[in-house]
Scaffold this motif. Structure first.
Motif, PDB file in Angstrom:
ATOM      1  N   MET A  91       0.821  -1.207   0.000  1.00  0.00           N
ATOM      2  CA  MET A  91       0.000   0.000   0.000  1.00  0.00           C
ATOM      3  C   MET A  91       0.859   1.263   0.000  1.00  0.00           C
ATOM      4  O   MET A  91       1.923   1.305   0.625  1.00  0.00           O
ATOM      5  N   LYS A  92       0.351   2.255  -0.692  1.00  0.00           N
ATOM      6  CA  LYS A  92       0.996   3.567  -0.686  1.00  0.00           C
ATOM      7  C   LYS A  92      -0.087   4.608  -0.939  1.00  0.00           C
ATOM      8  O   LYS A  92      -0.852   4.489  -1.899  1.00  0.00           O
ATOM      9  N   ASP A  93      -0.165   5.597  -0.043  1.00  0.00           N
ATOM     10  CA  ASP A  93      -1.149   6.685  -0.178  1.00  0.00           C
ATOM     11  C   ASP A  93      -2.572   6.162  -0.302  1.00  0.00           C
ATOM     12  O   ASP A  93      -3.394   6.690  -1.056  1.00  0.00           O
ATOM     13  N   GLY A  94      -2.882   5.065   0.439  1.00  0.00           N
ATOM     14  CA  GLY A  94      -4.248   4.572   0.489  1.00  0.00           C
ATOM     15  C   GLY A  94      -4.628   3.611  -0.624  1.00  0.00           C
ATOM     16  O   GLY A  94      -5.763   3.135  -0.657  1.00  0.00           O
ATOM     17  N   ASP A  95      -3.749   3.313  -1.536  1.00  0.00           N
ATOM     18  CA  ASP A  95      -4.066   2.408  -2.648  1.00  0.00           C
ATOM     19  C   ASP A  95      -3.098   1.222  -2.671  1.00  0.00           C
ATOM     20  O   ASP A  95      -1.966   1.320  -2.216  1.00  0.00           O
ATOM     21  N   ILE A  96      -3.586   0.116  -3.216  1.00  0.00           N
ATOM     22  CA  ILE A  96      -2.693  -1.029  -3.447  1.00  0.00           C
ATOM     23  C   ILE A  96      -1.940  -0.762  -4.749  1.00  0.00           C
ATOM     24  O   ILE A  96      -2.546  -0.648  -5.812  1.00  0.00           O
ATOM     25  N   ILE A  97      -0.615  -0.659  -4.628  1.00  0.00           N
ATOM     26  CA  ILE A  97       0.162  -0.396  -5.843  1.00  0.00           C
ATOM     27  C   ILE A  97       0.821  -1.662  -6.380  1.00  0.00           C
ATOM     28  O   ILE A  97       1.182  -1.739  -7.558  1.00  0.00           O
ATOM     29  N   GLU A  98       0.951  -2.676  -5.497  1.00  0.00           N
ATOM     30  CA  GLU A  98       1.513  -3.967  -5.931  1.00  0.00           C
ATOM     31  C   GLU A  98       0.886  -5.068  -5.088  1.00  0.00           C
ATOM     32  O   GLU A  98       0.532  -4.851  -3.932  1.00  0.00           O
ATOM     33  N   GLU A 145       8.412 -13.593  -3.560  1.00  0.00           N
ATOM     34  CA  GLU A 145       9.316 -13.786  -4.696  1.00  0.00           C
ATOM     35  C   GLU A 145       8.852 -12.997  -5.926  1.00  0.00           C
ATOM     36  O   GLU A 145       9.657 -12.391  -6.636  1.00  0.00           O
ATOM     37  N   GLU A 146       7.534 -13.008  -6.156  1.00  0.00           N
ATOM     38  CA  GLU A 146       6.998 -12.284  -7.315  1.00  0.00           C
ATOM     39  C   GLU A 146       7.261 -10.784  -7.207  1.00  0.00           C
ATOM     40  O   GLU A 146       7.636 -10.127  -8.199  1.00  0.00           O
ATOM     41  N   LEU A 147       7.083 -10.242  -6.015  1.00  0.00           N
ATOM     42  CA  LEU A 147       7.264  -8.801  -5.833  1.00  0.00           C
ATOM     43  C   LEU A 147       8.733  -8.398  -5.933  1.00  0.00           C
ATOM     44  O   LEU A 147       9.071  -7.330  -6.469  1.00  0.00           O
ATOM     45  N   LEU A 148       9.623  -9.285  -5.442  1.00  0.00           N
ATOM     46  CA  LEU A 148      11.055  -8.986  -5.575  1.00  0.00           C
ATOM     47  C   LEU A 148      11.460  -9.004  -7.049  1.00  0.00           C
ATOM     48  O   LEU A 148      12.274  -8.179  -7.493  1.00  0.00           O
ATOM     49  N   ALA A 149      10.877  -9.949  -7.777  1.00  0.00           N
ATOM     50  CA  ALA A 149      11.216 -10.075  -9.210  1.00  0.00           C
ATOM     51  C   ALA A 149      10.770  -8.841 -10.000  1.00  0.00           C
ATOM     52  O   ALA A 149      11.406  -8.471 -11.000  1.00  0.00           O
ATOM     53  N   LYS A 150       9.690  -8.189  -9.537  1.00  0.00           N
ATOM     54  CA  LYS A 150       9.210  -6.987 -10.232  1.00  0.00           C
ATOM     55  C   LYS A 150      10.159  -5.802 -10.067  1.00  0.00           C
ATOM     56  O   LYS A 150      10.108  -4.840 -10.836  1.00  0.00           O
ATOM     57  N   LYS A 151      10.964  -5.869  -8.983  1.00  0.00           N
ATOM     58  CA  LYS A 151      11.906  -4.791  -8.677  1.00  0.00           C
ATOM     59  C   LYS A 151      11.201  -3.423  -8.609  1.00  0.00           C
ATOM     60  O   LYS A 151      11.678  -2.412  -9.116  1.00  0.00           O
ATOM     61  N   GLY A 152      10.053  -3.458  -7.935  1.00  0.00           N
ATOM     62  CA  GLY A 152       9.281  -2.222  -7.790  1.00  0.00           C
ATOM     63  C   GLY A 152       9.385  -1.656  -6.376  1.00  0.00           C
ATOM     64  O   GLY A 152      10.428  -1.749  -5.724  1.00  0.00           O
ATOM     65  N   PHE A 153       8.299  -1.097  -5.907  1.00  0.00           N
ATOM     66  CA  PHE A 153       8.274  -0.403  -4.604  1.00  0.00           C
ATOM     67  C   PHE A 153       8.576  -1.371  -3.458  1.00  0.00           C
ATOM     68  O   PHE A 153       9.341  -1.058  -2.541  1.00  0.00           O
ATOM     69  N   TYR A 154       7.981  -2.592  -3.503  1.00  0.00           N
ATOM     70  CA  TYR A 154       8.210  -3.571  -2.446  1.00  0.00           C
ATOM     71  C   TYR A 154       9.685  -3.976  -2.403  1.00  0.00           C
ATOM     72  O   TYR A 154      10.281  -4.072  -1.326  1.00  0.00           O
ATOM     73  N   ALA A 155      10.249  -4.205  -3.570  1.00  0.00           N
ATOM     74  CA  ALA A 155      11.664  -4.607  -3.625  1.00  0.00           C
ATOM     75  C   ALA A 155      12.547  -3.509  -3.022  1.00  0.00           C
ATOM     76  O   ALA A 155      13.504  -3.799  -2.285  1.00  0.00           O
ATOM     77  N   ASP A 156      12.212  -2.264  -3.306  1.00  0.00           N
ATOM     78  CA  ASP A 156      12.982  -1.149  -2.729  1.00  0.00           C
ATOM     79  C   ASP A 156      12.852  -1.129  -1.208  1.00  0.00           C
ATOM     80  O   ASP A 156      13.849  -0.939  -0.495  1.00  0.00           O
ATOM     81  N   LEU A 157      11.618  -1.344  -0.706  1.00  0.00           N
ATOM     82  CA  LEU A 157      11.402  -1.370   0.745  1.00  0.00           C
ATOM     83  C   LEU A 157      12.197  -2.504   1.394  1.00  0.00           C
ATOM     84  O   LEU A 157      12.874  -2.319   2.406  1.00  0.00           O
ATOM     85  N   TYR A 158      12.086  -3.680   0.798  1.00  0.00           N
ATOM     86  CA  TYR A 158      12.733  -4.868   1.360  1.00  0.00           C
ATOM     87  C   TYR A 158      14.251  -4.702   1.377  1.00  0.00           C
ATOM     88  O   TYR A 158      14.906  -4.932   2.406  1.00  0.00           O
ATOM     89  N   ASN A 159      14.794  -4.274   0.263  1.00  0.00           N
ATOM     90  CA  ASN A 159      16.247  -4.128   0.163  1.00  0.00           C
ATOM     91  C   ASN A 159      16.766  -3.009   1.072  1.00  0.00           C
ATOM     92  O   ASN A 159      17.866  -3.107   1.621  1.00  0.00           O
ATOM     93  N   SER A 160      15.981  -1.947   1.237  1.00  0.00           N
ATOM     94  CA  SER A 160      16.430  -0.826   2.076  1.00  0.00           C
ATOM     95  C   SER A 160      16.557  -1.264   3.531  1.00  0.00           C
ATOM     96  O   SER A 160      17.445  -0.809   4.248  1.00  0.00           O
ATOM     97  N   GLN A 161      15.705  -2.172   3.975  1.00  0.00           N
ATOM     98  CA  GLN A 161      15.802  -2.649   5.354  1.00  0.00           C
ATOM     99  C   GLN A 161      17.091  -3.421   5.571  1.00  0.00           C
ATOM    100  O   GLN A 161      17.761  -3.270   6.592  1.00  0.00           O
TER     101      GLN A 161
END
Length: 604
Positions: free
Chosen positions: A571-578, A583-599
């Motif tokens: 979720m971001k700004d009240g909407d589901i963006i992914e 594994e699927e979300l990491l493969a997309k290399k989108g917002f979730y991947a950025d969150l996960y990797n930043s941690q």
């Protein structure tokens, strides 16, 4: 500190917005006690009558003594002590009966006022559970507590005093006036001339003291709010070295309270000596005129003494009525705030033809959900998701994305502004709220435990659970070990703040409570945020067993804890963006991947 109380506790001198309407409501509310109030009226009037007759009879004794003395000087029989004795016995009997009547009316009125207070507290306590969450979002805790405690206390006390005083004062004024007229109409007219002076002085004092009383109560509320906030956040105050700033703010408010309090009390204190002074002027006039009338033989000597007593008695109920008028304002204002609370719009607890929760599997659908805590500020724009029963759903996203809000909507703490949420195809608004919430088990980041034993706190999830079931739930939550090491084990008493166990231990107890509840749908909002990594791993295993066959919503910031989720909603700004698996979300290399990797970058 933060917010301030919108309304202070009620107190003497505060005015109701609509006095007549509120008093009508209060009288209607007290309708069930009408026979008790009638009893109070009869006994109060009876007590007053017997008291008012007293001075007239005592005057007869004085006349007998005077006649006896003058008769003796003229060679008569002297004082008739037996006759005086009979008069005094009659007088004693009257005062005893009056005292008995006064005792009965006081007892009955106290009982009525306490029953009204008890009933109001019970209804307000029940009301608290029926109010929507947005009621508490727009008011401070201090204000809500003030209505349940201060306002009801004020109402009970002022009701008890005002009704009895009003009845007694009116009856006394009428009775004394009749007795004064029976002695001498001329002296009565002279005595009544002090009334306009008294009324002018009383109105002047009340007018000037009123604003100070109101200010006193307003700032008493501010002081209460500051003390409550500071005490609740004293650790934060110390951490940020804000002691001096908090003290300075408190001193400013307290100084205003002090100034208004002493002024209001000063004006109120002036009333009695001023009335005594005016009353003394009346006594002088009565004594002079009475002496003249006695010489002329119009009245007896004892009548002068009786009349002076009546004049003294006459001024007292006038002062009391002035005080009662102030007290009635206080009563009305307290009642108005109580009725406002009781008339607040409630959640619709029951719906027509509700859907039964029997056989519910736990399929959840978010269908174009829109929501805002205020109509002009939508925070969830267009949220849609299809979740099958028994799946483990993780909701992730930055702070303020709407994760917790989504859960509040699911449990109908708030209703959606648009779209719908469905369980097994049924709109959640078609369930009774209480039954709907039986489907959910919750473990929140902010733990809530009450004063009581650990056994009682865990059993809160299922009040019918046996001790063995409670212990089994504690074991599943990995809480049994630490409970066993406590002085009294499961019987250890948690204090009001539950700070005699650690934050992590509190979290384990709330998890055990959720396990014991055994609900169809689980909501875990940062449930393991307050425990160490090793304990978290053990809890995670217990949670995995718990969540089998149940629809589970997990809100998590530590993304490593939700890698095995069946579905992750980003979720971001009240909407589901992914959405997808880890594994699927990491493969997309989108917002979730950025969150996960930043941690992991931060921890590295």
């Amino acid at each position: 500190m933060g917010g301030r109380m919108g309304h202070g506790p009620m107190g003497a001198g505060e005015k109701a917005k609509d006095f007549k309407k509120t008093m009508k409501k209060l009288l209607a509310y007290m309708g069930r006690y009408k026979w008790g109030i009638l009893t109070v009226l009869i006994f109060a009037v009876g007590s007053t009558i017997f008291t008012v007759i007293g001075p007239k009879i005592l005057g007869k004794a004085t006349t007998k003594i005077f006649n006896g003395l003058t008769g003796k000087l003229s060679g008569g029989a002297g004082i008739d002590f037996s006759g005086i004795g009979r008069i005094l016995l009659i007088l004693l009997g009257l005062y005893v009966i009056s005292a008995f009547f006064s005792f009965i009316q006081g007892l009955v009125m106290t009982s009525i006022s306490q029953k009204v207070s008890f009933r109001m507290r019970r209804e307000m306590s029940e009301k608290i559970n029926r109010l929507p969450m947005n009621y508490y979002d727009t008011r401070t805790h201090g204000e809500v507590l003030s209505r349940v405690t201060n306002d009801v206390d004020t109402l009970g006390q002022s009701l008890n005093q005002s009704i009895t005083q009003l009845i007694t004062s009116v009856a006394t004024i009428i009775g004394v006036l009749v007795m004064m007229l029976s002695i001498s109409p001329l002296m009565t007219i002279i005595a009544l001339l002090i009334l306009p002076i008294s009324m002018l002085l009383i109105s002047f004092i009340v007018k000037h003291s009123q604003k100070f009383f109101s200010q006193q109560q307003e700032y008493l509320g501010h002081v209460n709010g500051q003390v409550e906030e500071t005490y609740g956040g004293h650790t934060v105050v110390k951490v940020f070295n804000r002691e001096e700033a908090v003290l300075e703010e408190f001193n400013d408010t307290n100084e205003t309270l002090y100034q208004s309090a002493w002024k209001s009390q000063f004006f109120s204190g002036m009333m009695q000596p001023i009335m005594q002074f005016v009353g003394n002027l009346g006594y002088v006039a009565v004594a002079i005129v009475g002496g003249f009338l006695t010489i002329r033989g119009t009245i007896e000597v004892g009548d002068i003494q009786s009349f002076i007593q009546y004049v003294r008695t006459f001024t007292q109920p006038i002062t009391q009525i002035a005080q009662v008028s102030n007290l009635l304002q206080s009563t009305a204002a307290a009642a108005e705030r109580v009725f406002e609370f009781l008339e607040e719009e409630e959640e619709d607890q029951v719906v027509e033809n509700p859907v039964s929760i029997e056989g519910i599997e736990g399929n959840v659908t978010f269908d174009h959900v829109k929501f805002g805590y205020r109509p002009d500020k939508i925070i969830i724009g267009d949220f849609s998701a299809e979740i099958s029963a028994g799946r483990k759903i993780a909701i992730v996203g930055p702070t303020g994305a709407g994760k917790t809000t989504l859960v509040k909507l699911l449990m109908r703490f708030y209703d959606v502004s648009g779209g719908s949420i469905k369980i097994d195809g049924h709109d959640i608004r078609s369930f009774n709220r209480s039954e709907l919430r039986e489907l959910f088990g919750m473990v929140l980041q902010d733990t809530w435990l009450f004063k009581g034993s650990i056994m009682e706190n865990i059993r809160y999830g299922n009040l019918d659970a046996t001790d063995e079931e409670v212990i089994a739930a504690a074991k599943a939550a990995h809480a049994h070990h630490f409970i066993s090491t406590l002085p009294e084990g499961y019987n250890m008493e948690l204090n009001e703040e539950a700070n005699n166990v650690s934050q992590g231990q509190k979290q384990l107890l709330t998890i055990a409570r959720a396990i014991l509840a055994d609900n169809k749908i689980l909501i875990l909002d940062e449930a393991t945020s307050s425990v160490d990594t090793r304990t978290e791993e053990r809890i995670q295993k217990a949670m995995d067993n718990l969540m089998k066959g149940r629809t589970s919503f997990i809100i998590a910031h530590r993304l490593s804890t939700i890698r095995d989720a069946d579905l992750i909603l980003v979720m971001k700004d009240g909407d589901i963006i992914e959405q997808g698996t880890h594994e699927e979300l990491l493969a997309k290399k989108g917002f979730y991947a950025d969150l996960y990797n930043s941690q992991f970058e931060k921890t590295a």
